[in-house]
Design an enzyme around this catalytic site. Structure first.
Site, PDB file in Angstrom:
ATOM      1  N   SER A  85      40.390 -27.179  17.839  1.00 43.04           N
ATOM      2  CA  SER A  85      41.815 -27.541  17.572  1.00 43.04           C
ATOM      3  C   SER A  85      42.164 -28.593  16.804  1.00 43.04           C
ATOM      4  CB  SER A  85      42.589 -27.715  19.047  1.00 43.04           C
ATOM      5  OG  SER A  85      43.900 -27.328  18.954  1.00 43.04           O
ATOM      6  N   ASP A 144      44.004 -15.422  18.938  1.00 40.32           N
ATOM      7  CA  ASP A 144      44.130 -16.632  19.237  1.00 40.32           C
ATOM      8  C   ASP A 144      45.581 -17.056  19.616  1.00 40.32           C
ATOM      9  OD1 ASP A 144      44.827 -19.930  19.171  1.00 40.32           O
ATOM     10  OD2 ASP A 144      43.035 -20.094  18.203  1.00 40.32           O
ATOM     11  N   HIS A 149      42.351 -19.379  22.348  1.00 39.56           N
ATOM     12  CA  HIS A 149      42.202 -20.604  21.727  1.00 39.56           C
ATOM     13  C   HIS A 149      41.102 -21.495  22.021  1.00 39.56           C
ATOM     14  CE1 HIS A 149      43.570 -23.622  18.764  1.00 39.56           C
ATOM     15  NE2 HIS A 149      43.524 -24.596  20.047  1.00 39.56           N
TER      16      HIS A 149
END
Length: 278
Positions: free
Chosen positions: A90, A216, A245
């Site tokens: 991320s 995602d 995710h």
């Protein structure tokens, strides 16, 4: 109070620095770290500045502090290995790319896991999709104590794991599962980092494994495509069909481990062959 949750697994002379995401914790990188260690790598799962405490701890830091902690961890690992790889999840993926752009002679390759330049996944509420405006609000001094709360499915497709993580997160155990919300000002800092990294992508010349969930819920595949198009390096795109995710802990984590280990090994082999040929 900030708790220390870093981990270090000593292995061979190729090392991997693993970087968690915004409001996250090294625990989200631990299974990946264990898998890479089993494959022969030395692994350091670092903790970003201001993380694993409360919201005030996080708000006391900004993206430059987070990046400074990455640089410190990289310097430490460089003293233990011959080849340095860096992987992030991320926002951690952005920090990994920035390190590669800043230190082309030191970073051998990058694991870009669920890169997040914008929160544009299908589970993000409409209001939160406007979070790119937060840097302006921060400059105006608006919303310091406001947060966007995490929403189901919390980046996790595996329902049993999702229940475990959400219970820990909502109970306030930030060292285990991170904060339950993203403070506005911290998100504003992340967007500042994202803008910096987007400008610097052409300076990334280390090979990149770009792994992303095709479905995602937090950051769409457009984020991964931005990396593939933007870096000045060989890339391998891995789309995971049965994860959300948090690909480092979700259903296809073993696939991610296998591809990461093989990718890093190929980079080392290619580099050694090049030196021999020279």
């Amino acid at each position: 109070m900030i708790q220390q949750t870093e981990f270090f697994f000593e292995g061979g002379r190729s090392g991997v620095l693993l970087i968690h995401g915004l409001t996250g914790t090294p625990m989200e990188m631990r299974l990946l770290g264990k898998g890479l260690h089993k494959a022969g790598f030395t692994v350091h799962g670092m903790q970003l500045a201001g993380h694993c405490g409360n919201a005030d701890d996080l708000l006391a830091t900004g993206w430059r502090d987070w990046y400074a902690s990455v640089e410190t961890a990289a310097d430490d690992l460089l003293g233990k290995v011959d080849h340095l790889f860096v992987g992030g999840l991320s926002m951690g993926a952005l920090l990994a790319l920035k390190l590669a752009a800043d230190r082309p002679a030191q970073v051998s390759g990058v694991g870009v896991y669920g890169a997040t330049f914008r929160y544009d996944g299908w589970s993000i509420p409409h209001m939160a999709r406007l979070s790119f405006l937060l840097p302006l609000l921060k400059r105006l001094g608006i919303g310091r104590h406001r947060s966007f709360m995490e929403q189901p499915p919390y980046g996790i497709r595996d329902e049993r794991l999702r229940a475990q993580v959400s219970t820990a997160m909502l109970s306030g155990d930030s060292a285990a599962a991170g904060l339950p919300g993203n403070p506005w000002y911290s998100l504003a800092e992340m967007y500042g980092l994202a803008a910096d990294v987007r400008r610097r992508l052409p300076q990334v010349n280390a090979p990149c494994l770009v792994a992303h969930a095709s479905d995602d819920d937090v950051a769409s595949v457009r984020n991964a495509e931005l990396v593939v198009r933007g870096v000045n390096a060989p890339t391998e795109l891995l789309l995971l069909e049965d994860s959300y995710h948090m690909i480092t802990i979700d259903r296809e984590r073993r696939t991610l481990i296998e591809h990461s280990a093989a990718f890093f090994d190929r980079v080392v082999t290619a580099g050694n062959a090049g030196r021999i040929a020279a």
